[in-house]
Scaffold this active site. Structure first.
Site, PDB file in Angstrom:
ATOM      1  N   GLU A  95     -11.917 -30.077 -20.935  1.00 33.19           N
ATOM      2  CA  GLU A  95     -13.022 -30.497 -21.578  1.00 33.19           C
ATOM      3  C   GLU A  95     -13.559 -31.688 -20.187  1.00 33.19           C
ATOM      4  OE1 GLU A  95     -12.361 -31.199 -26.334  1.00 33.19           O
ATOM      5  OE2 GLU A  95     -11.490 -32.354 -24.990  1.00 33.19           O
ATOM      6  N   CYS A 116     -17.254 -37.152 -15.275  1.00 32.16           N
ATOM      7  CA  CYS A 116     -16.330 -37.537 -16.205  1.00 32.16           C
ATOM      8  C   CYS A 116     -15.355 -36.328 -16.086  1.00 32.16           C
ATOM      9  CB  CYS A 116     -15.702 -38.140 -17.208  1.00 32.16           C
ATOM     10  SG  CYS A 116     -14.381 -38.900 -17.987  1.00 32.16           S
ATOM     11  N   CYS A 123      -1.713 -33.920 -20.512  1.00 34.82           N
ATOM     12  CA  CYS A 123      -0.459 -35.472 -18.796  1.00 34.82           C
ATOM     13  C   CYS A 123       0.490 -35.190 -20.163  1.00 34.82           C
ATOM     14  CB  CYS A 123      -1.850 -36.289 -19.340  1.00 34.82           C
ATOM     15  SG  CYS A 123      -0.886 -37.561 -18.226  1.00 34.82           S
ATOM     16  N   CYS A 127       1.001 -42.380 -22.448  1.00 39.72           N
ATOM     17  CA  CYS A 127       0.893 -43.051 -23.111  1.00 39.72           C
ATOM     18  C   CYS A 127       0.290 -43.566 -24.074  1.00 39.72           C
ATOM     19  CB  CYS A 127      -0.940 -44.099 -22.325  1.00 39.72           C
ATOM     20  SG  CYS A 127      -0.825 -43.789 -20.123  1.00 39.72           S
ATOM     21  N   CYS A 130      -3.151 -43.171 -26.211  1.00 36.76           N
ATOM     22  CA  CYS A 130      -4.003 -42.026 -25.778  1.00 36.76           C
ATOM     23  C   CYS A 130      -4.184 -39.967 -25.980  1.00 36.76           C
ATOM     24  CB  CYS A 130      -3.982 -42.120 -23.438  1.00 36.76           C
ATOM     25  SG  CYS A 130      -4.971 -40.331 -22.914  1.00 36.76           S
ATOM     26  N   CYS A 344     -14.174 -40.563 -21.275  1.00 39.77           N
ATOM     27  CA  CYS A 344     -13.069 -41.070 -20.588  1.00 39.77           C
ATOM     28  C   CYS A 344     -11.719 -41.146 -21.392  1.00 39.77           C
ATOM     29  CB  CYS A 344     -13.484 -42.266 -19.525  1.00 39.77           C
ATOM     30  SG  CYS A 344     -15.181 -41.594 -18.904  1.00 39.77           S
TER      31      CYS A 344
HETATM   32  N1  SAH Z   1      -4.461 -40.675 -16.331  1.00 41.16           N
HETATM   33  C1  SAH Z   1      -5.448 -41.224 -16.112  1.00 41.16           C
HETATM   34  C2  SAH Z   1      -6.562 -40.911 -15.854  1.00 41.16           C
HETATM   35  C3  SAH Z   1      -7.012 -40.382 -16.845  1.00 41.16           C
HETATM   36  S1  SAH Z   1      -7.540 -41.872 -18.956  1.00 41.16           S
HETATM   37  C4  SAH Z   1      -5.923 -43.160 -16.034  1.00 41.16           C
HETATM   38  O1  SAH Z   1      -4.601 -43.368 -16.923  1.00 41.16           O
HETATM   39  O2  SAH Z   1      -6.045 -43.612 -15.398  1.00 41.16           O
HETATM   40  C5  SAH Z   1      -8.453 -42.667 -18.391  1.00 41.16           C
HETATM   41  C6  SAH Z   1      -8.553 -44.062 -18.753  1.00 41.16           C
HETATM   42  O3  SAH Z   1      -9.146 -43.830 -20.281  1.00 41.16           O
HETATM   43  C7  SAH Z   1      -7.400 -45.179 -18.886  1.00 41.16           C
HETATM   44  O4  SAH Z   1      -8.346 -46.183 -18.145  1.00 41.16           O
HETATM   45  C8  SAH Z   1      -7.291 -44.761 -19.896  1.00 41.16           C
HETATM   46  O5  SAH Z   1      -5.751 -46.163 -20.326  1.00 41.16           O
HETATM   47  C9  SAH Z   1      -8.095 -45.090 -21.098  1.00 41.16           C
HETATM   48  N2  SAH Z   1      -7.405 -44.315 -22.202  1.00 41.16           N
HETATM   49  C10 SAH Z   1      -6.984 -43.250 -22.764  1.00 41.16           C
HETATM   50  N3  SAH Z   1      -7.359 -43.490 -24.062  1.00 41.16           N
HETATM   51  C11 SAH Z   1      -8.121 -44.379 -24.530  1.00 41.16           C
HETATM   52  C12 SAH Z   1      -9.150 -44.850 -25.788  1.00 41.16           C
HETATM   53  N4  SAH Z   1      -8.225 -44.232 -27.140  1.00 41.16           N
HETATM   54  N5  SAH Z   1      -9.190 -45.633 -25.460  1.00 41.16           N
HETATM   55  C13 SAH Z   1     -10.153 -46.015 -24.736  1.00 41.16           C
HETATM   56  N6  SAH Z   1     -10.205 -46.037 -23.707  1.00 41.16           N
HETATM   57  C14 SAH Z   1      -8.789 -44.936 -23.816  1.00 41.16           C
HETATM   58 FE1  SF4 Z   2      -1.749 -39.924 -18.804  1.00 38.75          FE
HETATM   59 FE2  SF4 Z   2      -3.895 -40.667 -20.947  1.00 38.75          FE
HETATM   60 FE3  SF4 Z   2      -1.911 -42.162 -19.837  1.00 38.75          FE
HETATM   61 FE4  SF4 Z   2      -4.021 -40.992 -18.313  1.00 38.75          FE
HETATM   62  S1  SF4 Z   2      -4.045 -43.088 -20.433  1.00 38.75           S
HETATM   63  S2  SF4 Z   2      -2.066 -41.545 -17.657  1.00 38.75           S
HETATM   64  S3  SF4 Z   2      -4.213 -39.444 -19.289  1.00 38.75           S
HETATM   65  S4  SF4 Z   2      -1.785 -40.572 -21.442  1.00 38.75           S
END
Ligand code: SAH
Ligand code: SF4
Length: 362
Positions: A95, A116, A123, A127, A130, A344
């Site tokens: 996406e 974006c 991934c 995290c 996420c 994002c």
């Molecule tokens: N993997 C990279 C880029 C993709 S995630 C990274 O982690 O930076 C892009 C951003 O979206 C990151 O800052 C991530 O922490 C944030 N993000 C992920 N899940 C989220 C959520 N549920 N609410 C708000 N931001 C979130």
């Molecule tokens: Fe991967 Fe989501 Fe963590 Fe970014 S925030 S590194 S996309 S698991």
């Protein structure tokens, strides 16, 4: 490389194309004609590059593949954030999100049309907050699959994109070579011609790759997803912190900041009761000062199946006010509707999950 063993033509840099045309005993300006067809006129096959000699087109079509990604669904409307679901040639789904010029991106009003984009299918970094990490990692995207997201969105929306954020699905620095190659094509005057300052890469904190990026000549922007100011907090929500702890990450950021002219940004999701205390705000301010960094506070956005929640508005404001009291440039996303948040790091929201199920079974 694709299943056919061929490299895709949209993964090649101009100098590589020049080498290839010379190998076929053609003048090197032919390479510029090819990039014009690819990135200015946007043809969808090598056969349509009509000012190239027929023999050259045939030999190129034998040597290189030409990818397209299928648009499976578009969610949202013209004035809001639109989410695009794509099917790749191997049926994997990814996406991307188009954010209109009027929307506020990371607390700042932008007059740019932003997309974006994803860099991996899934991934591996897991995290805890996420959606992209939930279903694990499938594979890296190739450079052409990264470029194709932009080309397809411009085609379907009729809009010219002038800002790119690598904040979709995946960890861009874990797919370093393909992402760098894609960035070169996005940035090049012969490619998509988007200025390096309008390209932002976001990382969860792969310290060695941050240093490697610092040694690249490109002046792209870097956003570091910090989300915790101490190892104790960060360990709870970001498994990567057990490999590269905060000090290792910050010293990689020091190295980056010494080499680059622009400020880096810390992204910090506010999660109630996890990382939103006054103490975390004071420590975050110290880290930001050390690096001369800006801070973007992002109230956590609910993800299906996950327990976390965002702090109250007053707690969010208090956290922001502590940073500001330390004179740290900081923004807090306040917009309603969470349109942009969906952009994002959150590309597997409920709707798209259902969509995915339908798409995969249909
Ligand atoms: N993997 C990279 C880029 C993709 S995630 C990274 O982690 O930076 C892009 C951003 O979206 C990151 O800052 C991530 O922490 C944030 N993000 C992920 N899940 C989220 C959520 N549920 N609410 C708000 N931001 C979130
Ligand atoms: Fe991967 Fe989501 Fe963590 Fe970014 S925030 S590194 S996309 S698991």
């Amino acid at each position: 490389m694709t299943k056919t063993g061929k490299i895709d033509i949209k993964s090649l840099l101009l100098n590589e194309l020049q080498g290839d045309v010379r190998d076929l005993a053609e003048p090197s300006y032919r390479a510029g004609q090819i990039t014009d067809w690819l990135y200015k006129k946007r043809v969808d096959s090598i056969g349509k590059m009509t000012d190239l000699p027929q023999s050259l087109r045939e030999r190129f079509a034998e040597k290189f593949s030409f990818s397209k990604i299928d648009v499976v669904r578009v969610l949202g409307s013209r004035d809001t954030t639109r989410k695009f679901l794509f099917r790749l040639s191997d049926a994997n789904l990814i996406e991307s999100v188009l954010i209109p010029a009027s929307a506020a991106l990371y607390g700042e009003k932008s007059d740019r049309r932003t997309i974006c984009i994803s860099t991996q299918v899934g991934c591996a970094y897991g995290c805890k907050f996420c959606a992209s990490g939930l279903e694990g990692f499938s594979r890296n995207l190739r450079a052409n699959e990264i470029i194709d997201q932009i080309i397809a969105i411009e085609r379907v929306s009729g809009e010219k994109i002038d800002n790119i954020v690598f904040m979709g699905m995946g960890e861009p620095l874990a797919n370093f070579e393909n992402v760098m190659r894609a960035i070169r094509i996005v940035n090049a005057p012969w490619g998509l011609g988007i200025g390096a300052r309008h390209i932002t890469l976001s990382t969860s904190g792969l310290a060695p790759q941050i240093k490697k990026l610092a040694d690249e000549p490109l002046q792209i922007r870097l956003a570091v997803s910090l989300h915790g100011a101490t190892d104790e907090v960060r360990n709870q929500i970001m498994p990567i912190n057990r490999k590269y702890n905060i000090e290792t990450l910050l010293s990689a950021c020091d190295y980056y900041a010494e080499r680059k002219k622009q400020r880096l940004t810390f992204e910090y999701i506010l999660i109630a009761g996890v990382n939103d205390s006054d103490e975390q705000a004071h420590l975050l301010a110290q880290h930001a000062r050390r690096l001369f960094a800006k801070v973007n506070l992002i109230p956590y956005n609910a993800v299906e199946d996950l327990e976390w929640s965002r702090p109250s508005r007053s707690r969010q404001e208090k956290f922001l006010s502590i940073l500001r009291a330390h004179k740290i440039p900081a923004t807090l996303r306040r917009e309603k509707g969470h349109d942009i948040d969906a952009a994002c790091g959150q590309l597997r929201l409920q709707t798209s999950r259902n969509e995915r199920r339908q798409v995969t079974t249909s």
